[in-house]
Structures are given as structure tokens and as C-alpha cells.
Scaffold this motif. Structure first.
Motif, PDB file in Angstrom:
ATOM      1  N   ARG A 137       8.553  -0.965   5.014  1.00 25.65           N
ATOM      2  CA  ARG A 137       7.649   0.132   4.662  1.00 25.65           C
ATOM      3  C   ARG A 137       8.270   1.491   4.967  1.00 25.65           C
ATOM      4  NH1 ARG A 137       1.947  -2.505   6.964  1.00 25.65           N
ATOM      5  NH2 ARG A 137       2.436  -4.625   6.323  1.00 25.65           N
ATOM      6  N   HIS A 138       7.871   2.476   4.176  1.00 30.45           N
ATOM      7  CA  HIS A 138       8.307   3.846   4.419  1.00 30.45           C
ATOM      8  C   HIS A 138       7.423   4.442   5.517  1.00 30.45           C
ATOM      9  CE1 HIS A 138      10.990   3.831   0.993  1.00 30.45           C
ATOM     10  NE2 HIS A 138      10.004   3.366   0.233  1.00 30.45           N
ATOM     11  N   GLU A 139       8.008   4.709   6.673  1.00 30.15           N
ATOM     12  CA  GLU A 139       7.221   5.092   7.839  1.00 30.15           C
ATOM     13  C   GLU A 139       7.227   6.582   8.127  1.00 30.15           C
ATOM     14  OE1 GLU A 139       7.711   2.804  11.342  1.00 30.15           O
ATOM     15  OE2 GLU A 139       7.926   0.902  10.296  1.00 30.15           O
ATOM     16  N   VAL A 189      -0.772   5.136  10.853  1.00 30.88           N
ATOM     17  CA  VAL A 189      -0.951   5.975  12.037  1.00 30.88           C
ATOM     18  C   VAL A 189       0.243   6.897  12.243  1.00 30.88           C
ATOM     19  CG1 VAL A 189      -0.027   4.184  13.586  1.00 30.88           C
ATOM     20  CG2 VAL A 189      -1.509   5.966  14.497  1.00 30.88           C
ATOM     21  N   CYS A 190       1.449   6.435  11.924  1.00 32.05           N
ATOM     22  CA  CYS A 190       2.653   7.262  12.087  1.00 32.05           C
ATOM     23  C   CYS A 190       2.639   8.436  11.124  1.00 32.05           C
ATOM     24  CB  CYS A 190       3.908   6.419  11.855  1.00 32.05           C
ATOM     25  SG  CYS A 190       3.995   4.912  12.819  1.00 32.05           S
ATOM     26  N   LEU A 191       2.276   8.173   9.880  1.00 32.44           N
ATOM     27  CA  LEU A 191       2.227   9.230   8.873  1.00 32.44           C
ATOM     28  C   LEU A 191       1.122  10.232   9.171  1.00 32.44           C
ATOM     29  CD1 LEU A 191       2.747   6.886   5.799  1.00 32.44           C
ATOM     30  CD2 LEU A 191       4.392   8.575   6.641  1.00 32.44           C
ATOM     31  N   ALA A 192      -0.015   9.735   9.660  1.00 36.24           N
ATOM     32  CA  ALA A 192      -1.104  10.639  10.029  1.00 36.24           C
ATOM     33  C   ALA A 192      -0.672  11.563  11.164  1.00 36.24           C
ATOM     34  CB  ALA A 192      -2.335   9.835  10.426  1.00 36.24           C
ATOM     35  N   LYS A 193       0.085  11.024  12.101  1.00 35.99           N
ATOM     36  CA  LYS A 193       0.587  11.853  13.203  1.00 35.99           C
ATOM     37  C   LYS A 193       1.528  12.923  12.664  1.00 35.99           C
ATOM     38  CE  LYS A 193      -0.051  11.315  17.060  1.00 35.99           C
ATOM     39  NZ  LYS A 193      -1.013  11.945  17.992  1.00 35.99           N
ATOM     40  N   GLU A 194       2.453  12.538  11.772  1.00 38.35           N
ATOM     41  CA  GLU A 194       3.377  13.512  11.183  1.00 38.35           C
ATOM     42  C   GLU A 194       2.624  14.586  10.401  1.00 38.35           C
ATOM     43  OE1 GLU A 194       7.539  11.018  10.504  1.00 38.35           O
ATOM     44  OE2 GLU A 194       6.277  11.519   8.789  1.00 38.35           O
ATOM     45  N   ALA A 195       1.545  14.184   9.738  1.00 43.30           N
ATOM     46  CA  ALA A 195       0.768  15.130   8.924  1.00 43.30           C
ATOM     47  C   ALA A 195      -0.197  15.954   9.762  1.00 43.30           C
ATOM     48  CB  ALA A 195      -0.002  14.374   7.841  1.00 43.30           C
ATOM     49  N   GLU A 196      -0.154  15.791  11.067  1.00 38.89           N
ATOM     50  CA  GLU A 196      -0.982  16.545  12.013  1.00 38.89           C
ATOM     51  C   GLU A 196      -2.472  16.333  11.750  1.00 38.89           C
ATOM     52  OE1 GLU A 196       1.660  20.213  13.497  1.00 38.89           O
ATOM     53  OE2 GLU A 196       0.982  20.472  11.429  1.00 38.89           O
ATOM     54  N   ILE A 243       0.851  -1.197   0.000  1.00 40.55           N
ATOM     55  CA  ILE A 243       0.000   0.000   0.000  1.00 40.55           C
ATOM     56  C   ILE A 243       0.886   1.246   0.000  1.00 40.55           C
ATOM     57  CG2 ILE A 243      -1.641   1.347   1.397  1.00 40.55           C
ATOM     58  CD1 ILE A 243      -2.702  -1.407   2.421  1.00 40.55           C
ATOM     59  N   ASN A 244       0.507   2.241  -0.785  1.00 39.73           N
ATOM     60  CA  ASN A 244       1.269   3.488  -0.835  1.00 39.73           C
ATOM     61  C   ASN A 244       0.760   4.414   0.282  1.00 39.73           C
ATOM     62  OD1 ASN A 244       2.712   5.791  -1.488  1.00 39.73           O
ATOM     63  ND2 ASN A 244       2.353   5.607  -3.684  1.00 39.73           N
ATOM     64  N   TYR A 245       1.161   4.096   1.498  1.00 42.00           N
ATOM     65  CA  TYR A 245       0.664   4.823   2.662  1.00 42.00           C
ATOM     66  C   TYR A 245       1.019   6.305   2.603  1.00 42.00           C
ATOM     67  CZ  TYR A 245      -0.055   0.191   4.802  1.00 42.00           C
ATOM     68  OH  TYR A 245      -0.464  -1.089   5.067  1.00 42.00           O
TER      69      TYR A 245
END
Length: 266
Positions: free
Chosen positions: A113-115, A192-199, A65-67
Motif C-alpha cells: 500500500r501507498h502509505e 491513519v498515517c495519511l490522516a496524520k500527514e494531512a494534519e 482501497i484508494n486511501y
């Protein structure tokens, strides 16, 4: 004045249709990491973005998946809150297939995965705090919706994320359980990690589809996971839409996680 939230649903296994939305149209958006394909519709007075995590035909396995494209695309669209769904196994008998769980922690056992959006290139290096990975306000809205619908929801639990696409061995499940895992699945990390980074305000509603390997003597199959999700698809969609009704537009600390870095630039 706080802007009105644009809400997104990331649909996992078994939640790939948008029958709950009106005025649905297909759209796409290019991002630095690739194109995302999504649906835009309305529910009452709210505009909703629906993004099927595994693709419209469930053709993308969890490890491919391209998270980063998905989360960056939602951010570029102006999304501020994400309600996601995940299909999981349970490593404990206190939960059972068909139950809903709102994880509040995770353990990461993925490896390819790219985290992060911050890989030391043009975006620099950022160390994001993960004390509270899943947004309490989104989880609160789901809990209120569950209470109104009289759906049993377990508020809290640790999601152990494995690489997939294979299921885990009994020995792996025993290890993950001893480390504190309650649920096992393949998709919450790095989403969830990317969503956190993206605020973004982000939480996942995990539907338990089976007992994990070794917890039950029965051998699990992908067909059985899909069957359980299909049987409960209407319930989880009803829960999500009621939660979206109850979700307010109040500001949230999730939207300022990178304040010391100047915020996230989409």
C-alpha cells in the motif's frame, strides 16, 4: 478565531448507510490520486461528510482501497476531524465480540500500500511523527459519548493491521499477539498515517466482530463478521453521532504536525 470543524465519517464494514443524517446528497471530488465519491448531509447544526471506505456496495477489498485519494479528498473539502469505524478481531479474551475499542497504537503488517503523500517526488520527503497516531481529542469525545450512552468502550489498544483480504492464520495471530497486538484488522494502515500527514484529527472506533484465528476453535467467516456488524450497526452509529455532538472546535496539535515543513498543502 478557530474555524468551525467540518467532520467526516469514514464508514467501514457494516457502516455504509447514512440514515442518521438529514438533507443527504451524493457528491464527488477529483483528486491527484483519483476520484472520491461521498455523501454530504447534516446532523443538527453540523455538516457531515460520509465516505464509505469500501464503496457504496462494499465492493473494494481492503488492500485495493484508494486511501490517498480518500484522505486528500477529505482535506480538500475542508475536513478537520475524522471519525472512522473498523471491524476487527480480538487476540485477547479481555475483549469480546460486540465490544468497542479505541486503538491508541498500531502495528503495520501491510506490504503493498501507498502509505505516504511524500514519496520523494514533487512533494519531497517528510518524516511525520507517529508517537500519537490517533487523535486524543476525537477519542475523548467518543469516550464521553459512550459514558452518556452507557456503552462499554475500551479506551486504548494496539491494532495490528494485516494486508488481507484473507483472514490470518493462527500462527500469524500468535506472532502478532506476542508483539503486543490486541486487535487485528485490515484497514487502519495507511489511513491513519495519511490522516496524520494531512494534519487531520483522526481516530477509529473498532467493533470487535470475532475472536481471531486460534483464539477460538470456531472458524471465522466473512458472513459472521457482517452479521455481527449489522447487529451492532445502530449502536455504533448512535455512538458516533453522540460523539460528534460532543466534539468541540478547539484547536489540536494534530492540525500542526507538519508545522516545521510549512504545513500540509492540499
Amino acid at each position: 478565531m478557530i474555524p468551525v470543524s467540518l467532520i467526516a465519517i469514514i464508514g467501514g464494514t457494516g457502516v455504509c448507510d447514512v440514515k442518521m443524517l438529514n438533507n443527504v446528497r451524493q457528491e464527488r471530488l477529483p483528486t491527484f490520486y483519483g476520484m472520491i465519491h461521498y455523501l454530504r448531509g447534516t446532523y443538527g447544526s453540523k455538516e457531515i461528510i460520509f465516505l464509505p471506505r469500501h464503496g457504496k456496495a462494499h465492493s473494494i477489498p481492503p488492500h485495493l482501497i484508494n486511501y490517498r485519494a480518500n484522505i486528500l479528498g477529505l482535506k480538500k473539502l475542508g475536513v478537520t476531524a475524522v471519525f472512522s469505524t473498523t471491524a476487527v478481531g480480538t487476540m485477547t479474551r479481555k475483549y469480546k465480540p460486540g465490544d468497542f475499542v479505541l486503538p491508541d497504537q498500531f502495528i503495520d503488517f501491510t506490504h503493498s500500500r501507498h502509505e505516504s503523500f511524500f514519496d520523494g517526488g514533487a512533494n519531497g520527503v517528510v518524516h511525520v511523527d507517529m508517537t500519537t497516531p490517533y487523535c486524543p481529542k476525537v477519542r475523548e469525545a467518543v469516550c464521553k459519548a459512550a459514558a452518556a450512552l452507557k456503552y462499554p468502550v475500551h479506551n486504548g489498544g494496539t491494532y495490528a493491521c494485516t494486508e488481507g483480504p484473507r483472514f490470518e492464520t493462527p500462527a500469524e495471530i500468535k506472532m502478532l499477539s506476542r508483539l503486543g497486538g490486541d486487535l487485528v484488522g485490515m484497514t487502519t494502515v495507511p489511513e491513519v498515517c495519511l490522516a496524520k500527514e494531512a494534519e487531520l484529527c483522526y481516530a477509529t472506533v473498532s467493533m470487535i466482530t470475532n475472536y481471531a484465528a486460534g483464539v477460538s476453535e470456531q472458524v471465522q467467516t466473512h458472513a459472521e463478521v457482517n452479521e455481527c456488524m449489522e447487529d451492532n450497526a445502530k449502536r455504533i452509529q448512535t455512538l458516533l453521532m453522540r460523539a460528534i455532538e460532543l466534539y468541540g472546535d478547539d484547536d489540536c496539535p494534530c492540525r500542526h504536525v507538519l508545522a516545521e515543513y510549512g504545513g500540509f498543502k492540499a
